[in-house]
Design an enzyme around this catalytic site. Structure first.
Site, PDB file in Angstrom:
ATOM      1  N   GLY A 116      28.092  73.028  67.262  1.00  0.00           N
ATOM      2  CA  GLY A 116      26.942  73.032  68.144  1.00  0.00           C
ATOM      3  C   GLY A 116      26.554  74.394  68.678  1.00  0.00           C
ATOM      4  O   GLY A 116      25.743  74.487  69.606  1.00  0.00           O
ATOM      5  N   ASP A 117      27.088  75.471  68.103  1.00  0.00           N
ATOM      6  CA  ASP A 117      26.716  76.839  68.478  1.00  0.00           C
ATOM      7  C   ASP A 117      27.043  77.720  67.281  1.00  0.00           C
ATOM      8  O   ASP A 117      27.054  77.236  66.151  1.00  0.00           O
ATOM      9  CB  ASP A 117      27.448  77.276  69.754  1.00  0.00           C
ATOM     10  N   ASP A 118      27.334  79.013  67.501  1.00  0.00           N
ATOM     11  CA  ASP A 118      27.659  79.884  66.376  1.00  0.00           C
ATOM     12  C   ASP A 118      28.866  79.354  65.602  1.00  0.00           C
ATOM     13  O   ASP A 118      29.890  78.996  66.203  1.00  0.00           O
ATOM     14  CB  ASP A 118      27.997  81.293  66.869  1.00  0.00           C
ATOM     15  N   SER A 135      24.738  75.994  61.649  1.00  0.00           N
ATOM     16  CA  SER A 135      24.501  75.970  63.084  1.00  0.00           C
ATOM     17  C   SER A 135      23.021  75.683  63.323  1.00  0.00           C
ATOM     18  O   SER A 135      22.183  76.566  63.154  1.00  0.00           O
ATOM     19  CB  SER A 135      24.884  77.290  63.747  1.00  0.00           C
TER      20      SER A 135
END
Length: 495
Positions: free
Chosen positions: A285-287, A318
């Site tokens: 849910g991010d990098d 991502s």
């Protein structure tokens, strides 16, 4: 949380056919060093993530029940020897603590191995010891307790000054280690599950007063290996090595929901050196990967660089952030990083460098080679106005240096903006090189190779056509056209 639901045989066959068509299209339309076998090794996880309703597959072949656990140390123990139950209900914290205390006594004799058998092992955070192997058997799953009162509070990281989300103390990680040497976390693709859903919900509702903790955090340590396991649903960053040397992450699957799982970065090397990340599948849910080295004045004072990092043979995604990032916390400097042989698919950005006034430090000697972007909104990003700061005391004269960055053999399809390099008068980008690039685009009405305050060169012919800021060289690296427009701005965030 990503759910896996049963599907019929016809749907499964359709998924396999879809994967086969995608692979053939990928191989025929992109020049790449990724081999058929390498893609196939990750194909089942790709399907599982792409088709959430799929049955769920493992990237490691099952060998049937009772798969033998290899002995990797002179001494080996099972968690059940220390009172472990493995039913997903019993609290296994004391069993882990007793086992690791016993293992700590074997350090001078080559160390010892702790085997986690098949089952669900619910535990509060615990600390590792040196000269230890933690082995997760097939179908073994370590589960983090969801009551944050069971997670210890720790001082802020010295290179950050504050918790990343709140001032003051931060939560520790589920699996933690400090001042260690010779630690291995491996297995037959067993799982470490942070059960982060309650943390994400409380974060969104602003019910937490401290920064969330990572899933696995190793600090001030050396000779660390993480391989052949799955890490999933971390409360915060998933694997966070901090000020470590000689780290290897190999054949690891890292998963979190692609939306509404905030800050669940996959791997965040932070002031680390001599690190290899290879053969991994990451969808979070991010990098997917973010290289860091401290935050503003605290990172400058701590002064530990992230350097000598090799990232290769990956499939990452991502939808919220970027496949592979550097920064934005890079105040101790980042240098000598190579990212090669990677597929970045269905992502908001493919690769990104982010920094800001007040960071200081540098990003230099960065090589991107043989990358494929499939369905990325923006392919290559360098951003110099990422203005998140720990407090208002940062030095506005501390300007980062961004230079010596090369992009070679970059291919893609379905990319909206292939390149966006946004330097500024205060933070110009220097000595950027593009060579052998061809990216299929979805947006052709405006200039999609965007630049501002950048100096560099293009060698040979690339697609799409480069911005006017860059010098042009032929294939033999002879100057064809020198640019006088390095400071021209052609950035459009509305695309």
């Amino acid at each position: 949380m990503v759910e896996t639901l049963p599907v019929g045989r016809s749907q499964l066959q359709q998924q396999r056919l879809e994967l086969k068509r995608w692979v053939m299209s990928f191989l025929s339309s992109h020049k790449t060093l990724l081999t058929v076998l390498w893609i196939a090794a990750f194909g089942s996880v790709f399907l599982w993530q792409r088709n959430i309703g799929g049955a769920g597959f493992s990237i490691f072949a099952k060998a049937g029940p009772g798969r033998p656990i290899p002995k990797m140390r002179p001494f080996a123990f099972n968690l059940t020897d220390f009172g472990g139950v493995g039913d997903g209900v019993a609290d296994e914290t004391a069993a882990f603590e007793r086992a690791i205390l016993a293992i700590s006594k074997f350090g001078k004799r080559g160390g010892a191995q702790l085997n986690v058998p098949p089952g669900k092992w619910l535990t509060a955070p615990f600390n590792l010891t040196s000269h230890m192997t933690l082995f997760l058997a097939e179908d073994a799953e370590i589960l983090g307790v969801q009551d944050e009162k069971r997670w210890p509070l720790m001082p802020p990281l010295p290179s950050y000054g504050h918790g990343r989300e709140h001032k003051g103390a931060r939560f520790g990680s589920l699996i933690h280690g400090q001042n260690l040497r010779d630690v291995v976390i491996t297995g037959h693709n067993g799982t470490i599950n942070g059960q982060g859903q309650s943390w994400w919900k409380k974060y969104r509702q602003k019910l937490l007063n401290n920064t969330r903790g990572p899933l696995v955090q190793i600090m001030w340590s050396s000779d660390i290996v993480i391989s052949n396991i799955t890490l999933r649903d971390s409360p915060f960053w998933t694997f966070h090595p901090y000020d470590c040397k000689n780290i290897t992450v190999r054949n690891v699957t890292i998963l979190a929901p692609i939306f509404e799982a905030p800050n669940t970065d996959g791997i965040d090397p932070d002031s680390c050196e001599d690190m290899v990340i290879e053969g991994c599948y990451i969808s979070v849910g991010d990098d997917a990967i973010a290289i860091k080295s401290g935050w503003d004045q605290y990172g400058i004072a701590y002064g530990r660089t992230s350097r000598n990092i090799l990232i290769r043979n990956l499939i990452v995604r991502s939808m919220v952030s970027a496949g592979v990032s550097i920064g934005s916390e890079m105040s101790g400097g980042v240098s000598n990083v190579t990212v090669e042989n990677a597929l970045i698919w269905s992502s908001r950005r493919a690769v990104r460098i982010k920094t800001a006034v007040g960071r200081g430090g540098y990003v230099r000697d960065i090589t991107y080679r043989n990358l494929t972007f499939d369905g990325a909104r923006v392919g290559i990003v360098i951003k110099t106005d990422y203005n998140e700061h720990p407090d208002d005391d940062f030095d506005r004269k501390a300007l980062p240096i961004i230079r010596d960055i090369s992009f070679t053999e970059i291919y893609g399809q379905g990319v909206r903006v292939p390149v966006r390099i946004h330097g500024s008068e205060e933070i110009p980008i220097r000595n950027v090189t593009f060579r052998d690039m061809s990216i299929g685009v979805t947006y052709k009405k405006k200039h999609i190779f965007q630049c501002a305050f950048v100096e560099g060169r293009v060698i040979g012919t690339i697609f799409p056509a480069p911005c006017e800021n860059l010098d042009r060289y032929d294939e033999e690296e002879r100057l064809v056209l020198h640019s006088e427009a390095q400071n021209v701005t052609d950035i459009d965030y509305d695309i």
